[in-house]
Design an enzyme around this catalytic site. Structure first.
Site, short mmCIF file in Angstrom:
data_model
loop_
_atom_site.label_atom_id
_atom_site.label_comp_id
_atom_site.label_asym_id
_atom_site.label_seq_id
_atom_site.Cartn_x
_atom_site.Cartn_y
_atom_site.Cartn_z
N LYS B 74 0.86 -1.19 0.00
CA LYS B 74 0.00 0.00 0.00
C LYS B 74 0.90 1.24 0.00
O LYS B 74 1.92 1.26 0.70
CB LYS B 74 -0.90 -0.04 1.24
CG LYS B 74 -2.01 1.00 1.29
CD LYS B 74 -2.86 0.80 2.55
CE LYS B 74 -4.04 1.76 2.62
NZ LYS B 74 -4.87 1.52 3.83
N SER B 149 -9.74 1.37 2.74
CA SER B 149 -8.90 2.22 1.91
C SER B 149 -7.79 1.46 1.17
O SER B 149 -7.19 2.02 0.26
CB SER B 149 -8.24 3.28 2.79
OG SER B 149 -7.35 2.68 3.70
N SER B 173 -9.85 -1.17 6.86
CA SER B 173 -9.28 -0.89 5.54
C SER B 173 -8.56 -2.07 4.89
O SER B 173 -8.19 -1.98 3.72
CB SER B 173 -8.33 0.30 5.61
OG SER B 173 -9.06 1.50 5.64
#
Lengths: 480, 480
Positions: B74, B149, B173
């Site tokens: 990420k 996310s 997330s």
């Protein structure tokens, strides 16, 4: 250190609390492994953590915590479980735009500072926090508002500090000076900081207000920043207090605000007022865990605490109850161990303290040992040396060391016997009958004047080697 | 082929890492344009790393448990010299001078860094639509969101662009995008995985965790990234993240509770879709069939989680994101004064959702509002901890949906932040109390899209939740 600002009128009382920031002399910074050395090339002692780079995290420096707790105990504080907190505000030299500090749960609370004059100032708290970087405003007016550009050096960012907050119990400029001086002595004694005000490793902000004498109220205070020396502090406090008194006298009141001491102008100028003061939005630092010192840890700190200045003064005044002022000075100079040892070696404590206070005001006294000092004071006490001779021998000891008796002999100081001195005095009386009459029959002033005359003559005759007090005793004895 | 099988083949020399990598790069070339999983594909670095893995194997050195496995990170995890943007304009092109601890660990395990994945800006969102660089699409249905996310990481694994990926989970997330993309996603116990180098959102909630196509791969990646890190003060000391060796032990005799408040029936929060509830019920049946006892349990405070979370996370974020001020790195929008430069930079650099949360958090921490908002949310966390502790006296694990719905169409919820926030209702409790949780695909909803079920356990129960997840995975395969 002579205050030349007018002091307050009698019907007003000064109320001061001091906030002292002290840089801890740790090897590394508070939250990272960077060297705690901000005199290096700018931005060389930096890393992701003290630069506040995204993703970086703090790790608390155990040495800094130990130093802070040691200071807390030296100030008689209770060392309590504590947490770090974030104080949020934007400023270019705050790398994270928040300062990691302590807020509602500081490490040290409720201590006191016992000053040399016997007064006591309460310590509200002594908490751990990080320092900010250093901003230089370049070009233009040289201030943040009008410079052409600004440079930030983050070498100082993250340097460990302890902020010591006194209660508003300081009542005079002299007491404020004594407070800072005593705090400095303690810091040096326990070795947690080099405490140099001129280099910024000890910084003082003063909260100043005034109130009618006798009142117990706390009126609106102003916080004075940018104080660079103990002398400036005194001037700033006096100026600010006078400003408050003048405001009250003209029917106005001061506003709570931060003010800056203007050293050149000798005045304080307004900074932020409370109305536009920032809301720091304190909350517990989630990246650090609470500090929970055990009773054993605190006990271990207590055990390792060295003798503190107050204890050292007490030790001297136990030996020489009439020399409290000398004791203060001697402790400040770090000569008390020598004095105690010389007393143990037989020196008269009161005479010794006076001698050390007056005649050992030198930077290097390492050649003077306790035995030699005790022997010297013994000779003076026994009347083998006059005061002047004693001083000369002591000066020789400071410069070269050695045995005081040998030095005295080498200097040709022969002990003047009481008989010899008495003979000189009697001869002088015979030679100067008028003066003698005036001594015997004159009023207080006349008598003192004539005593000066005779003593001067004796000193002239003995090249200063007679003991003035012995001369006075003889004159008084002869006069009946 | 699973990631573990792939690693085994590379380690044994059956396949070359460079060949494996090219297969993945080819898939990226073909499909990335329509999915936008990555902010950056690190092709050159990946090729170097793959070559080094092959060299190791050639030389008889073991490259590690993830040898040759392409892993996506990420884009809020720091990668030395590689842009780490958090999908924000304010960090566009920022290249960290250091690697996050997890990045180092994954590389040390022989894995290949294939790229940095898209996310909701600073991890604030549940759909990956809040990226400054455009949304990521769900590889299973390009009209739908991948969740968020960590949507880019989920999409990368689901699309076959990476065998494994790391995400961060502040309120769900990792787990929610795993559910939306038909993957396994796991949030470890707070402190089990180092946060050093993870760009902070909500520091007391953030944890890094694995995405994988199957439970064993997720467990393997957790074992690689877990364990104590001296650079993260909240990291749990002496933690051995061992989960793989017990993963096949099943759930015989375990007591599992279905949380009533998150089950869609009477007393539940609203909005949990019935086809999702059906899959949770089916999972319960499967667990019972495997020898567990399952019954409903009430945990009333879970209904308060959403409100508490949307105070705690924004409050911490408002402080964490202060450092993006244009002074040291990232975007700077010049202006007349420093303050105006700060404001202009942040106005232009942050997206709408980030600004919304900074304002929410600033408000929640403000003087006069702290007690009513932030303070109260801390009390909710304490209450939840107590309730969950009591529940875990009677149950080993809990079962809930991962998200109230399956993946929703792009644009459906962007207009109303509240409908987006409600997405997190099932995942948030684990973050608020720091407990581990895992999402496992368990069939599909009425729309044919995958449904994730969530297994919750007490602190450090990772081995147990992986066991339950493996049981559910086996049952889901039987179903198919």
């Amino acid at each position: 250190m002579i205050g030349h600002e007018p002091s307050l009128p009698d019907d007003w009382e000064l109320v001061v609390g001091l906030e002292v920031h002290v840089e801890l002399a740790t090897k590394t910074k508070l939250f990272c492994g960077c060297a705690n050395q901000f005199s290096s090339e700018p931005n060389t002692n930096v890393c992701p953590t003290c630069l506040g780079l995204p993703g970086s995290l703090p790790v608390l420096n155990g040495q800094a915590v130990a130093f802070a707790m040691t200071l807390g105990r030296a100030l008689g504080c209770e060392v309590r479980p504590s947490v770090m907190a974030r104080k949020n505000y934007f400023y270019p030299d705050m790398a994270k735009d928040f300062q990691t500090t302590q807020y509602d749960q500081p490490t040290n609370v409720d201590g006191e500072l016992r000053l040399a004059d016997g007064s006591v100032v309460g310590i509200e708290r002594a908490h751990i926090e990080e320092d900010a970087g250093k901003t230089s405003h370049v070009g233009g007016g040289g201030r943040i508002g009008d410079a052409n550009y600004s440079l930030v050096d983050y070498n100082r960012a993250g340097v460990p500090l302890v902020e010591i907050v006194s209660r508003p119990e300081i009542r005079s400029v002299e007491q404020a000076r004594a407070y800072v001086s005593e705090l400095r002595n303690i810091l040096l004694a326990i070795g947690v900081s080099d405490a140099r005000m001129e280099e910024g490793s000890l910084r003082v902000d003063a909260n100043v207000s005034v109130r009618p004498t006798g009142s117990q109220e706390l009126r609106t205070r102003c916080e004075i920043k940018n104080i660079n020396s103990i002398r400036s502090m005194g001037r700033a406090i006096e100026y600010e207090a006078k400003r408050h008194v003048d405001l009250y006298a003209s029917g106005e009141s001061p506003h709570q605000e931060t003010r800056h001491w203007d050293e050149d102008g000798g005045r304080t100028t307004p900074g932020r007022s409370k109305e536009d003061a920032e809301d720091y939005r304190y909350f517990q630092e989630p990246d650090l865990v609470p500090l929970v010192p055990t009773a054993e840890e605190v006990a271990a700190i207590d055990e390792q605490l060295p003798m503190l200045p107050a204890q050292r003064r007490h030790r001297l005044t136990q030996l020489a109850p009439n020399s409290a002022d000398a004791a203060t000075i001697v402790v400040e100079r770090g000569q008390d161990d020598l004095v105690v040892a010389a007393v143990a070696a037989g020196a008269d404590a009161e005479r010794l303290l006076t001698r050390v206070q007056n005649d050992l005001a030198v930077d290097d006294w390492t050649k003077v040992d306790a035995e030699g000092l005790a022997a010297l004071i013994g000779m003076e006490t026994a009347g083998e040396l006059t005061a002047t001779q004693t001083k000369q021998v002591l000066a020789e000891l400071v410069n070269h060391g050695g045995d005081p008796r040998t030095i005295a002999e080498a200097l040709g100081f022969e002990a003047m016997s009481d008989d010899a001195l008495a003979g000189l005095v009697d001869g002088l009386i015979a030679d100067h009958p008028d003066e003698w009459n005036r001594f015997v029959a004159g009023d207080e002033g006349e008598r003192r004047k004539m005593q000066g005359f005779f003593t001067g003559q004796i000193m002239k005759a003995t090249q200063g080697q007679a003991d003035g007090r012995a001369v006075a005793d003889l004159l008084n004895g002869r006069a009946g | 082929m699973t990631a573990l099988e792939l690693a085994a083949e590379v380690r044994s020399g059956q396949r070359r890492a460079v060949d494996v990598l090219e297969e993945y790069l080819t898939r990226i070339d073909t499909h990335e344009a329509s999915i936008h999983a990555f902010n950056e594909v690190t092709t050159d670095l990946a090729r170097q790393q793959a070559q080094a893995v092959d060299d190791d194997v050639q030389a008889g050195r073991d490259p590690g448990p993830l040898a040759g496995v392409p892993v996506a990170f990420k884009d809020n995890m720091c990668t030395r010299g590689i842009p780490t943007t958090c999908s924000s304009r304010i960090l566009e092109n920022w290249r960290p001078p250091y690697d996050a601890t997890v990045v180092q660990k994954v590389r040390a395990a022989g894995a290949i860094t294939i790229g940095k994945t898209n996310l909701d800006e600073f991890a604030m969102g549940s759909s990956t639509e809040n990226s400054a660089f455009g949304p990521t699409r769900n590889p299973l249905d390009l009209s739908r969101v991948p969740g968020g996310s960590s949507g880019g990481s989920a999409a990368a694994v689901a699309a076959g662009f990476a065998a494994l990926a790391l995400g961060s989970d502040t309120g769900g997330s990792i787990r929610q995008p795993a559910a939306f993309c038909g993957l396994v996603g796991m949030k470890p116990t707070y402190g089990a995985v180092s946060r050093y180098g993870l760009v902070a959102f909500g520091s007391s909630l953030d944890q890094i965790g694995p995405f994988a196509a199957n439970v064993a791969d997720a467990a393997a990646l957790y074992e690689v990234i877990g364990g104590h890190d001296p650079l993260d003060s909240t990291s749990i000391p002496d933690l051995a993240p061992t989960v793989l060796d017990s993963i096949d032990r099943g759930v015989e005799g375990l007591r599992i509770g279905i949380v009533r408040e998150l089950s869609g029936g009477a007393g539940s929060v609203e909005g949990i879709r019935s086809d999702v509830v059906d899959r949770v019920q089916a999972a319960a049946v499967a667990l019972e069939a495997a020898g567990a006892t399952v019954e409903e349990v009430s945990v009333p405070s879970t209904t308060l989680g959403l409100s508490a979370y949307y105070l705690v996370a924004p409050a911490e974020a408002s402080s964490n994101l202060s450092r993006y001020d244009g002074v040291r790195y990232g975007l700077r929008v010049d202006a007349a004064t420093t303050g105006e430069m700060n404001a202009a930079t942040r106005t232009e650099g942050f997206g709408t959702e980030v600004k919304r949360r900074i304002m929410l958090g600033t408000y929640a921490l403000s003087a006069g509002y702290y007690d009513a908002f932030y303070g109260k949310s801390l009390k909710v966390r304490t209450l939840m901890l107590q309730e969950f502790a009591a529940v875990y006296q009677r149950f080993d694990l809990l079962l809930t949906p991962t998200a109230p719905t399956t993946a929703f169409p792009l644009g459906e919820r962007t207009a109303d932040p509240m409908t987006m926030y409600v997405n997190d209702v099932c995942t948030i409790p684990s973050n608020l109390i720091g407990h581990p949780a895992i999402s496992v695909p368990f069939g599909v909803g009425h729309d044919g899209l995958p449904v994730g079920v969530q297994v919750l356990g007490p602190a450090l129960s990772e081995a147990l939740i992986f066991r339950a997840a493996a049981t559910l995975e086996a049952a889901a395969e039987m179903d198919r």
